[in-house]
Design a protein around this motif. Structure first.
Motif, short mmCIF file in Angstrom:
data_model
loop_
_atom_site.label_atom_id
_atom_site.label_comp_id
_atom_site.label_asym_id
_atom_site.label_seq_id
_atom_site.Cartn_x
_atom_site.Cartn_y
_atom_site.Cartn_z
N PHE A 409 45.45 30.81 57.69
CA PHE A 409 46.28 31.20 56.90
C PHE A 409 46.49 30.54 55.62
N MET A 410 46.44 29.42 55.73
CA MET A 410 46.74 28.28 54.50
C MET A 410 45.58 28.41 53.73
N GLN A 411 44.34 28.95 53.84
CA GLN A 411 43.31 28.73 53.18
C GLN A 411 43.25 29.98 52.25
N ASN A 412 44.01 31.10 52.50
CA ASN A 412 44.11 32.23 51.88
C ASN A 412 44.95 32.14 50.53
N GLU A 413 44.78 33.05 49.65
CA GLU A 413 45.38 32.91 48.42
C GLU A 413 46.80 33.59 48.54
N LYS A 414 48.05 32.79 48.10
CA LYS A 414 49.34 33.36 47.85
C LYS A 414 49.50 34.58 47.03
N GLN A 415 49.99 35.65 47.55
CA GLN A 415 50.39 36.75 46.98
C GLN A 415 51.84 37.04 46.97
N SER A 416 52.76 36.88 46.00
CA SER A 416 54.23 36.94 46.35
C SER A 416 54.62 37.57 44.98
N VAL A 417 56.05 38.13 45.17
CA VAL A 417 56.38 38.62 43.83
C VAL A 417 57.88 37.81 43.61
N PRO A 418 58.19 37.23 42.49
CA PRO A 418 59.33 36.48 42.18
C PRO A 418 60.77 37.72 42.10
N MET A 419 61.59 37.34 42.71
CA MET A 419 62.75 38.46 42.75
C MET A 419 63.89 37.71 42.42
N ARG A 420 64.80 38.19 41.63
CA ARG A 420 66.04 37.72 41.27
C ARG A 420 66.92 38.22 42.44
N ASN A 421 68.10 37.33 42.86
CA ASN A 421 68.99 37.81 43.63
C ASN A 421 69.92 38.85 42.95
N ASP A 422 69.65 40.04 43.15
CA ASP A 422 70.24 41.06 42.30
C ASP A 422 69.69 42.27 42.90
N PHE A 423 70.75 43.16 43.47
CA PHE A 423 70.18 44.32 44.32
C PHE A 423 69.75 45.40 43.37
N HIS A 424 70.26 45.53 42.01
CA HIS A 424 69.81 46.42 41.22
C HIS A 424 68.18 46.27 40.99
N VAL A 425 67.86 44.96 40.53
CA VAL A 425 66.59 44.57 40.58
C VAL A 425 65.75 45.08 41.66
N PHE A 426 65.95 44.43 42.91
CA PHE A 426 65.28 44.94 44.17
C PHE A 426 65.29 46.45 44.14
N LYS A 427 66.18 46.90 43.82
CA LYS A 427 66.24 48.60 44.12
C LYS A 427 65.26 49.23 43.33
N GLN A 428 65.13 48.87 41.99
CA GLN A 428 64.18 49.22 41.03
C GLN A 428 62.78 48.91 41.64
N PHE A 429 62.55 47.84 41.92
CA PHE A 429 61.28 47.50 42.19
C PHE A 429 60.83 48.57 43.51
N LEU A 430 61.73 48.66 44.52
CA LEU A 430 61.22 49.59 45.42
C LEU A 430 61.01 51.10 45.02
N LEU A 431 61.62 51.38 44.10
CA LEU A 431 61.70 52.73 43.57
C LEU A 431 60.46 52.94 42.68
N SER A 432 59.88 51.74 42.20
CA SER A 432 58.74 51.95 41.06
C SER A 432 57.53 51.87 42.13
N ARG A 433 57.49 51.47 43.33
CA ARG A 433 56.35 51.49 44.22
C ARG A 433 55.62 52.67 44.63
#
Length: 433
Positions: A409-433
Protein backbone atom coordinates in the motif's frame (compact mmCIF):
# COMPACT_ATOMS: atom_id res chain seq x y z
CA UNK A 1 -37.00 -9.03 10.03
CA UNK A 2 -37.89 -5.36 10.35
CA UNK A 3 -35.68 -2.64 11.76
CA UNK A 4 -36.81 0.31 13.87
CA UNK A 5 -35.15 3.68 14.44
CA UNK A 6 -33.64 4.50 17.82
CA UNK A 7 -35.45 7.87 17.56
CA UNK A 8 -38.83 6.10 17.06
CA UNK A 9 -40.04 8.72 14.54
CA UNK A 10 -39.53 6.79 11.30
CA UNK A 11 -41.35 3.81 9.78
CA UNK A 12 -39.83 0.39 10.28
CA UNK A 13 -37.59 -0.79 7.45
CA UNK A 14 -36.73 -4.09 5.84
CA UNK A 15 -33.12 -5.30 5.99
CA UNK A 16 -32.57 -4.12 2.43
CA UNK A 17 -33.98 -0.68 3.19
CA UNK A 18 -31.94 -0.39 6.39
CA UNK A 19 -28.73 -1.35 4.60
CA UNK A 20 -29.33 0.93 1.62
CA UNK A 21 -30.41 3.92 3.75
CA UNK A 22 -27.80 3.45 6.46
CA UNK A 23 -29.41 6.06 8.69
CA UNK A 24 -33.14 6.27 9.41
CA UNK A 25 -35.04 9.34 8.07
CA UNK A 26 -35.40 10.69 11.63
CA UNK A 27 -31.59 10.55 12.07
CA UNK A 28 -31.89 7.51 14.30
CA UNK A 29 -29.92 4.27 14.00
CA UNK A 30 -31.63 1.11 12.85
CA UNK A 31 -32.10 -1.73 15.33
CA UNK A 32 -33.58 -5.19 14.66
CA UNK A 33 -37.04 -5.60 16.17
CA UNK A 34 -36.02 -8.98 17.58
CA UNK A 35 -32.80 -10.46 18.91
CA UNK A 36 -33.14 -14.22 18.67
CA UNK A 37 -31.82 -16.45 21.43
CA UNK A 38 -29.62 -19.27 20.18
CA UNK A 39 -30.46 -22.72 21.57
CA UNK A 40 -28.40 -24.30 24.35
CA UNK A 41 -27.44 -27.09 21.94
CA UNK A 42 -25.52 -24.57 19.82
CA UNK A 43 -23.29 -23.61 22.76
CA UNK A 44 -22.94 -27.22 23.86
CA UNK A 45 -21.14 -28.11 20.63
CA UNK A 46 -19.82 -24.72 19.51
CA UNK A 47 -16.23 -25.89 20.08
CA UNK A 48 -16.66 -28.49 17.32
CA UNK A 49 -17.66 -25.90 14.69
CA UNK A 50 -15.49 -23.89 12.30
CA UNK A 51 -15.48 -20.09 12.32
CA UNK A 52 -17.59 -20.05 9.16
CA UNK A 53 -20.10 -22.55 10.59
CA UNK A 54 -20.47 -20.53 13.79
CA UNK A 55 -20.87 -17.28 11.84
CA UNK A 56 -23.51 -18.77 9.55
CA UNK A 57 -25.64 -19.81 12.55
CA UNK A 58 -25.38 -16.31 14.00
CA UNK A 59 -26.00 -14.64 10.63
CA UNK A 60 -29.11 -16.75 10.14
CA UNK A 61 -30.59 -15.26 13.32
CA UNK A 62 -30.03 -11.74 11.99
CA UNK A 63 -30.57 -12.12 8.26
CA UNK A 64 -32.08 -15.57 7.64
CA UNK A 65 -35.61 -14.27 6.99
CA UNK A 66 -34.38 -11.88 4.29
CA UNK A 67 -31.69 -13.80 2.39
CA UNK A 68 -31.74 -17.31 0.95
CA UNK A 69 -29.65 -19.70 3.03
CA UNK A 70 -27.28 -20.55 0.17
CA UNK A 71 -26.66 -16.87 -0.61
CA UNK A 72 -26.11 -16.04 3.05
CA UNK A 73 -23.67 -18.92 3.44
CA UNK A 74 -21.71 -17.71 0.42
CA UNK A 75 -21.58 -14.18 1.83
CA UNK A 76 -20.37 -15.45 5.21
CA UNK A 77 -17.74 -17.81 3.80
CA UNK A 78 -16.46 -15.22 1.32
CA UNK A 79 -16.23 -12.64 4.10
CA UNK A 80 -14.40 -14.88 6.56
CA UNK A 81 -11.52 -16.11 4.42
CA UNK A 82 -9.05 -15.58 7.28
CA UNK A 83 -8.66 -16.73 10.88
CA UNK A 84 -9.23 -14.74 14.08
CA UNK A 85 -7.24 -16.63 16.74
CA UNK A 86 -7.08 -16.09 20.47
CA UNK A 87 -3.55 -15.95 21.87
CA UNK A 88 -2.70 -16.54 25.52
CA UNK A 89 -0.67 -13.56 26.69
CA UNK A 90 -0.30 -14.39 30.36
CA UNK A 91 -2.12 -16.51 32.93
CA UNK A 92 -5.84 -15.86 32.32
CA UNK A 93 -5.55 -13.05 29.75
CA UNK A 94 -6.02 -13.68 26.03
CA UNK A 95 -5.73 -11.48 22.96
CA UNK A 96 -8.36 -11.92 20.25
CA UNK A 97 -6.28 -11.06 17.18
CA UNK A 98 -8.58 -9.30 14.75
CA UNK A 99 -5.82 -8.20 12.37
CA UNK A 100 -5.42 -11.20 10.07
CA UNK A 101 -7.74 -9.88 7.34
CA UNK A 102 -6.77 -8.04 4.13
CA UNK A 103 -6.23 -4.63 5.78
CA UNK A 104 -5.01 -6.01 9.12
CA UNK A 105 -7.85 -4.57 11.22
CA UNK A 106 -11.05 -5.83 12.88
CA UNK A 107 -13.21 -3.83 10.51
CA UNK A 108 -12.37 -6.23 7.69
CA UNK A 109 -15.17 -8.47 8.99
CA UNK A 110 -17.98 -5.92 8.97
CA UNK A 111 -16.80 -4.07 5.86
CA UNK A 112 -16.38 -7.22 3.76
CA UNK A 113 -19.76 -8.58 4.88
CA UNK A 114 -21.52 -5.30 4.10
CA UNK A 115 -19.87 -5.03 0.66
CA UNK A 116 -21.07 -8.50 -0.26
CA UNK A 117 -24.55 -7.96 1.17
CA UNK A 118 -24.95 -4.65 -0.67
CA UNK A 119 -23.74 -6.26 -3.90
CA UNK A 120 -26.35 -9.00 -3.37
CA UNK A 121 -29.16 -6.44 -3.12
CA UNK A 122 -27.91 -4.39 -6.08
CA UNK A 123 -27.75 -7.44 -8.34
CA UNK A 124 -31.10 -8.72 -7.14
CA UNK A 125 -32.95 -5.47 -7.83
CA UNK A 126 -30.85 -4.20 -10.80
CA UNK A 127 -30.33 -0.96 -8.90
CA UNK A 128 -28.41 2.05 -10.20
CA UNK A 129 -25.14 3.17 -8.63
CA UNK A 130 -25.04 3.26 -4.83
CA UNK A 131 -22.72 5.82 -3.23
CA UNK A 132 -21.18 4.72 0.05
CA UNK A 133 -20.14 7.49 2.45
CA UNK A 134 -17.80 6.55 5.27
CA UNK A 135 -16.08 8.66 7.91
CA UNK A 136 -12.91 7.20 9.36
CA UNK A 137 -10.54 7.86 12.23
CA UNK A 138 -8.19 5.22 10.86
CA UNK A 139 -9.02 1.61 10.10
CA UNK A 140 -12.63 1.95 8.95
CA UNK A 141 -11.54 3.74 5.79
CA UNK A 142 -9.06 1.09 4.74
CA UNK A 143 -11.37 -1.83 5.56
CA UNK A 144 -14.34 -0.31 3.72
CA UNK A 145 -12.32 0.88 0.74
CA UNK A 146 -10.68 -2.49 0.25
CA UNK A 147 -13.91 -4.38 0.94
CA UNK A 148 -15.73 -2.46 -1.81
CA UNK A 149 -12.81 -2.03 -4.23
CA UNK A 150 -13.87 -2.93 -7.76
CA UNK A 151 -17.46 -3.83 -6.80
CA UNK A 152 -19.70 -2.93 -9.74
CA UNK A 153 -22.42 -0.38 -9.07
CA UNK A 154 -20.81 1.05 -5.92
CA UNK A 155 -18.67 4.16 -5.42
CA UNK A 156 -17.08 4.82 -2.02
CA UNK A 157 -16.23 8.23 -0.56
CA UNK A 158 -13.89 8.04 2.45
CA UNK A 159 -13.81 11.16 4.65
CA UNK A 160 -10.85 11.35 7.03
CA UNK A 161 -9.37 14.05 9.29
CA UNK A 162 -6.26 15.67 7.85
CA UNK A 163 -3.09 14.77 9.78
CA UNK A 164 -4.93 12.59 12.30
CA UNK A 165 -4.52 9.08 10.89
CA UNK A 166 -1.24 7.18 10.72
CA UNK A 167 0.67 7.28 7.41
CA UNK A 168 0.19 3.54 6.94
CA UNK A 169 -3.55 3.77 7.58
CA UNK A 170 -3.83 6.69 5.15
CA UNK A 171 -2.00 4.79 2.42
CA UNK A 172 -4.52 1.96 2.60
CA UNK A 173 -7.42 4.05 1.32
CA UNK A 174 -5.81 6.97 -0.54
CA UNK A 175 -3.84 4.89 -3.05
CA UNK A 176 -6.56 2.68 -4.50
CA UNK A 177 -8.28 4.84 -7.13
CA UNK A 178 -10.93 3.07 -9.24
CA UNK A 179 -14.25 3.33 -7.37
CA UNK A 180 -12.68 4.77 -4.19
CA UNK A 181 -12.41 8.54 -3.56
CA UNK A 182 -10.58 9.77 -0.44
CA UNK A 183 -11.54 13.18 0.98
CA UNK A 184 -9.01 14.78 3.35
CA UNK A 185 -11.15 16.93 5.65
CA UNK A 186 -9.71 19.90 7.54
CA UNK A 187 -11.10 18.84 10.92
CA UNK A 188 -11.43 15.92 13.34
CA UNK A 189 -13.25 12.61 13.02
CA UNK A 190 -16.45 13.98 14.54
CA UNK A 191 -16.52 16.61 11.77
CA UNK A 192 -16.23 13.88 9.13
CA UNK A 193 -19.01 11.89 10.78
CA UNK A 194 -21.22 15.01 10.97
CA UNK A 195 -20.74 15.67 7.23
CA UNK A 196 -21.84 12.09 6.46
CA UNK A 197 -24.92 12.36 8.66
CA UNK A 198 -25.87 15.74 7.13
CA UNK A 199 -25.63 14.20 3.67
CA UNK A 200 -28.23 11.59 4.58
CA UNK A 201 -30.59 14.28 5.79
CA UNK A 202 -30.25 16.53 2.72
CA UNK A 203 -33.33 16.10 0.50
CA UNK A 204 -31.78 17.46 -2.69
CA UNK A 205 -28.71 15.26 -2.37
CA UNK A 206 -30.80 12.17 -1.75
CA UNK A 207 -33.07 12.92 -4.73
CA UNK A 208 -30.08 12.99 -7.05
CA UNK A 209 -27.86 10.27 -5.52
CA UNK A 210 -28.41 6.89 -3.86
CA UNK A 211 -26.53 7.22 -0.57
CA UNK A 212 -25.67 4.74 2.16
CA UNK A 213 -23.14 4.61 4.98
CA UNK A 214 -20.49 2.03 5.74
CA UNK A 215 -19.75 3.27 9.25
CA UNK A 216 -20.94 1.21 12.17
CA UNK A 217 -24.18 3.20 12.05
CA UNK A 218 -25.09 0.72 9.27
CA UNK A 219 -26.58 -2.53 10.58
CA UNK A 220 -24.71 -4.51 7.91
CA UNK A 221 -21.40 -3.21 9.26
CA UNK A 222 -21.76 -3.72 12.99
CA UNK A 223 -23.92 -6.84 13.33
CA UNK A 224 -21.43 -9.20 11.61
CA UNK A 225 -18.85 -8.19 14.20
CA UNK A 226 -20.80 -10.42 16.61
CA UNK A 227 -19.35 -13.41 14.74
CA UNK A 228 -15.94 -13.28 16.34
CA UNK A 229 -17.23 -13.03 19.90
CA UNK A 230 -18.83 -16.44 19.46
CA UNK A 231 -15.69 -17.78 17.82
CA UNK A 232 -13.52 -16.51 20.68
CA UNK A 233 -15.75 -18.34 23.15
CA UNK A 234 -15.51 -21.53 21.06
CA UNK A 235 -11.73 -21.35 21.16
CA UNK A 236 -11.73 -20.86 24.93
CA UNK A 237 -14.08 -23.81 25.30
CA UNK A 238 -11.66 -26.02 23.35
CA UNK A 239 -9.06 -25.13 25.97
CA UNK A 240 -11.41 -25.70 28.91
CA UNK A 241 -11.29 -22.00 29.84
CA UNK A 242 -14.83 -20.89 28.96
CA UNK A 243 -16.10 -20.17 32.48
CA UNK A 244 -16.55 -16.62 33.83
CA UNK A 245 -15.47 -14.92 30.60
CA UNK A 246 -14.88 -11.15 30.66
CA UNK A 247 -14.45 -9.34 27.34
CA UNK A 248 -12.67 -5.99 27.13
CA UNK A 249 -13.36 -3.89 24.04
CA UNK A 250 -11.24 -0.86 23.07
CA UNK A 251 -14.04 1.55 22.22
CA UNK A 252 -14.42 4.65 20.05
CA UNK A 253 -17.68 4.77 18.11
CA UNK A 254 -18.90 1.71 20.11
CA UNK A 255 -20.01 -0.44 17.15
CA UNK A 256 -17.69 -3.24 18.26
CA UNK A 257 -19.00 -3.26 21.82
CA UNK A 258 -22.57 -3.12 20.49
CA UNK A 259 -21.93 -6.28 18.48
CA UNK A 260 -20.66 -7.99 21.63
CA UNK A 261 -23.75 -6.92 23.56
CA UNK A 262 -25.95 -8.37 20.80
CA UNK A 263 -24.01 -11.63 21.07
CA UNK A 264 -24.64 -11.58 24.82
CA UNK A 265 -28.38 -11.10 24.27
CA UNK A 266 -28.31 -14.08 21.91
CA UNK A 267 -27.05 -16.25 24.76
CA UNK A 268 -23.26 -15.98 24.55
CA UNK A 269 -21.97 -16.82 28.05
CA UNK A 270 -20.03 -13.62 28.81
CA UNK A 271 -20.04 -12.57 32.45
CA UNK A 272 -19.44 -8.88 31.72
CA UNK A 273 -17.85 -6.43 29.31
CA UNK A 274 -15.35 -3.63 29.84
CA UNK A 275 -15.32 -0.61 27.53
CA UNK A 276 -11.73 0.68 27.42
CA UNK A 277 -11.45 4.33 26.38
CA UNK A 278 -8.49 6.55 25.69
CA UNK A 279 -8.73 10.20 26.82
CA UNK A 280 -12.05 10.43 24.96
CA UNK A 281 -13.96 9.23 28.00
CA UNK A 282 -17.58 10.21 27.26
CA UNK A 283 -18.88 6.69 27.93
CA UNK A 284 -16.71 6.23 31.02
CA UNK A 285 -18.16 9.44 32.46
CA UNK A 286 -21.66 8.25 31.57
CA UNK A 287 -21.11 5.05 33.56
CA UNK A 288 -20.01 7.13 36.56
CA UNK A 289 -22.71 9.82 36.42
CA UNK A 290 -25.64 8.49 34.40
CA UNK A 291 -25.42 11.56 32.16
CA UNK A 292 -24.34 11.29 28.54
CA UNK A 293 -22.49 14.44 27.49
CA UNK A 294 -20.81 14.38 24.05
CA UNK A 295 -17.60 16.37 23.77
CA UNK A 296 -15.16 17.52 21.13
CA UNK A 297 -12.79 14.66 20.39
CA UNK A 298 -9.19 14.72 21.64
CA UNK A 299 -6.28 13.50 19.53
CA UNK A 300 -4.47 10.53 21.10
CA UNK A 301 -2.07 7.68 20.28
CA UNK A 302 -5.08 5.35 19.92
CA UNK A 303 -6.52 7.43 17.10
CA UNK A 304 -9.28 5.03 16.01
CA UNK A 305 -10.88 5.69 19.41
CA UNK A 306 -10.72 9.48 19.10
CA UNK A 307 -14.50 9.92 19.13
CA UNK A 308 -16.23 12.48 21.31
CA UNK A 309 -19.80 11.75 20.20
CA UNK A 310 -20.05 7.96 19.72
CA UNK A 311 -22.96 7.18 17.40
CA UNK A 312 -23.62 3.73 18.78
CA UNK A 313 -24.38 5.02 22.26
CA UNK A 314 -27.94 5.30 20.93
CA UNK A 315 -27.99 1.56 20.27
CA UNK A 316 -26.65 0.72 23.72
CA UNK A 317 -29.32 2.93 25.28
CA UNK A 318 -32.01 1.26 23.14
CA UNK A 319 -30.77 -2.21 24.02
CA UNK A 320 -31.16 -1.47 27.75
CA UNK A 321 -34.23 0.80 27.45
CA UNK A 322 -32.15 3.71 28.71
CA UNK A 323 -31.63 2.06 32.10
CA UNK A 324 -28.30 3.29 33.46
CA UNK A 325 -28.23 0.69 36.22
CA UNK A 326 -28.83 -2.16 33.77
CA UNK A 327 -26.02 -0.89 31.54
CA UNK A 328 -23.61 -0.66 34.48
CA UNK A 329 -24.51 -4.20 35.53
CA UNK A 330 -23.15 -5.55 32.22
CA UNK A 331 -20.52 -2.99 31.18
CA UNK A 332 -17.61 -1.60 33.17
CA UNK A 333 -15.34 1.19 32.01
CA UNK A 334 -11.76 2.40 31.91
CA UNK A 335 -9.96 5.44 30.51
CA UNK A 336 -6.25 5.88 29.79
CA UNK A 337 -3.95 8.76 28.90
CA UNK A 338 -1.29 8.53 26.20
CA UNK A 339 1.36 8.07 28.89
CA UNK A 340 -0.58 5.14 30.36
CA UNK A 341 -1.00 3.59 26.89
CA UNK A 342 2.77 3.75 26.29
CA UNK A 343 3.40 2.33 29.74
CA UNK A 344 1.05 -0.59 29.06
CA UNK A 345 2.64 -1.35 25.69
CA UNK A 346 6.10 -1.38 27.26
CA UNK A 347 5.03 -3.38 30.31
CA UNK A 348 3.38 -6.10 28.24
CA UNK A 349 6.34 -6.37 25.88
CA UNK A 350 8.87 -6.52 28.70
CA UNK A 351 6.90 -9.15 30.63
CA UNK A 352 5.65 -11.34 27.79
CA UNK A 353 7.28 -10.33 24.49
CA UNK A 354 3.83 -9.63 23.03
CA UNK A 355 3.53 -6.46 20.95
CA UNK A 356 0.33 -4.47 21.44
CA UNK A 357 -1.04 -1.73 19.25
CA UNK A 358 -2.17 1.40 21.18
CA UNK A 359 -5.83 0.33 21.12
CA UNK A 360 -5.18 -3.20 22.31
CA UNK A 361 -2.98 -1.73 25.03
CA UNK A 362 -6.06 -0.06 26.52
CA UNK A 363 -7.92 -3.40 26.54
CA UNK A 364 -4.97 -5.29 28.01
CA UNK A 365 -4.48 -2.77 30.81
CA UNK A 366 -8.17 -2.74 31.73
CA UNK A 367 -8.13 -6.51 32.15
CA UNK A 368 -4.94 -6.38 34.22
CA UNK A 369 -6.61 -3.87 36.53
CA UNK A 370 -10.14 -5.25 36.71
CA UNK A 371 -10.05 -9.02 36.19
CA UNK A 372 -11.13 -10.93 39.29
CA UNK A 373 -9.86 -14.34 40.53
CA UNK A 374 -11.50 -17.20 38.64
CA UNK A 375 -12.27 -15.04 35.57
CA UNK A 376 -10.84 -15.45 32.08
CA UNK A 377 -10.27 -12.23 30.17
CA UNK A 378 -10.22 -11.57 26.43
CA UNK A 379 -9.24 -8.19 25.03
CA UNK A 380 -9.72 -7.28 21.38
CA UNK A 381 -6.46 -6.55 19.57
CA UNK A 382 -8.15 -4.51 16.89
CA UNK A 383 -5.30 -3.76 14.47
CA UNK A 384 -1.82 -4.99 13.60
CA UNK A 385 0.73 -3.02 15.65
CA UNK A 386 2.70 -2.21 12.47
CA UNK A 387 -0.14 0.12 11.45
CA UNK A 388 1.13 2.30 14.31
CA UNK A 389 4.81 1.64 13.75
CA UNK A 390 6.11 5.02 14.93
CA UNK A 391 4.21 4.77 18.21
CA UNK A 392 5.21 1.13 18.77
CA UNK A 393 8.87 1.70 17.92
CA UNK A 394 9.03 4.71 20.22
CA UNK A 395 7.32 2.98 23.14
CA UNK A 396 9.22 -0.32 22.89
CA UNK A 397 12.55 0.92 21.46
CA UNK A 398 12.39 -1.60 18.61
CA UNK A 399 12.24 -1.50 14.82
CA UNK A 400 8.97 -3.33 14.12
CA UNK A 401 8.92 -4.99 10.68
CA UNK A 402 6.11 -3.89 8.36
CA UNK A 403 4.12 -6.77 6.82
CA UNK A 404 4.39 -7.09 3.03
CA UNK A 405 0.70 -6.25 2.60
CA UNK A 406 1.19 -2.88 4.24
CA UNK A 407 4.42 -2.19 2.33
CA UNK A 408 2.52 -2.70 -0.93
CA UNK A 409 0.00 0.00 0.00
CA UNK A 410 2.74 2.45 0.99
CA UNK A 411 4.51 2.14 -2.36
CA UNK A 412 1.50 3.44 -4.29
CA UNK A 413 0.81 7.11 -4.99
CA UNK A 414 -1.53 9.05 -2.69
CA UNK A 415 -4.73 10.22 -4.37
CA UNK A 416 -6.88 12.38 -2.11
CA UNK A 417 -9.05 15.48 -2.42
CA UNK A 418 -8.56 18.29 0.15
CA UNK A 419 -11.94 19.24 1.63
CA UNK A 420 -12.99 22.13 3.89
CA UNK A 421 -15.10 21.25 6.90
CA UNK A 422 -18.16 22.75 5.23
CA UNK A 423 -21.25 20.77 4.29
CA UNK A 424 -22.10 23.03 1.34
CA UNK A 425 -18.66 22.39 -0.17
CA UNK A 426 -19.02 18.65 0.43
CA UNK A 427 -22.50 18.58 -1.08
CA UNK A 428 -21.44 20.44 -4.20
CA UNK A 429 -18.51 18.08 -4.63
CA UNK A 430 -20.83 15.05 -4.52
CA UNK A 431 -23.33 16.62 -6.93
CA UNK A 432 -20.56 17.42 -9.40
CA UNK A 433 -19.44 13.81 -9.68
Amino acid sequence: MNYYSTNHKAPTATLEEAVIKGLAPDRGLYMPEEIKLLPASFFNHIDTLSFQEIAFEVATCFFGNDIEAADLKNIVCDTLSFDIPIVNIENNIYSLELFHGPTLAFKDVGARFMARLLRHFIRKESRGQVNVLVATSGDTGSAVANGFLGVDGIHVYVLYPKGKVSPIQESQFTTLGRNITALEVDGVFDDCQALVKQAFMDEELNRQMRLTSANSINVARFLPQAFYYFYAYAQLKRQGRAGNVVVCVPSGNFGNLCAGLFAHRMGLPVKRFIAANNANDVFYQYLKTGTYTPQSSKQTLANAMDVGAPSNFARIAALFNGNHGAIKAVIGGATYSDAMIRESMKGCYTATGYILDPHGACGYRALKEQLQPGETGIFLETAHPAKFKETVDDALHINLPIPDRLVAFMQNEKQSVPMRNDFHVFKQFLLSR
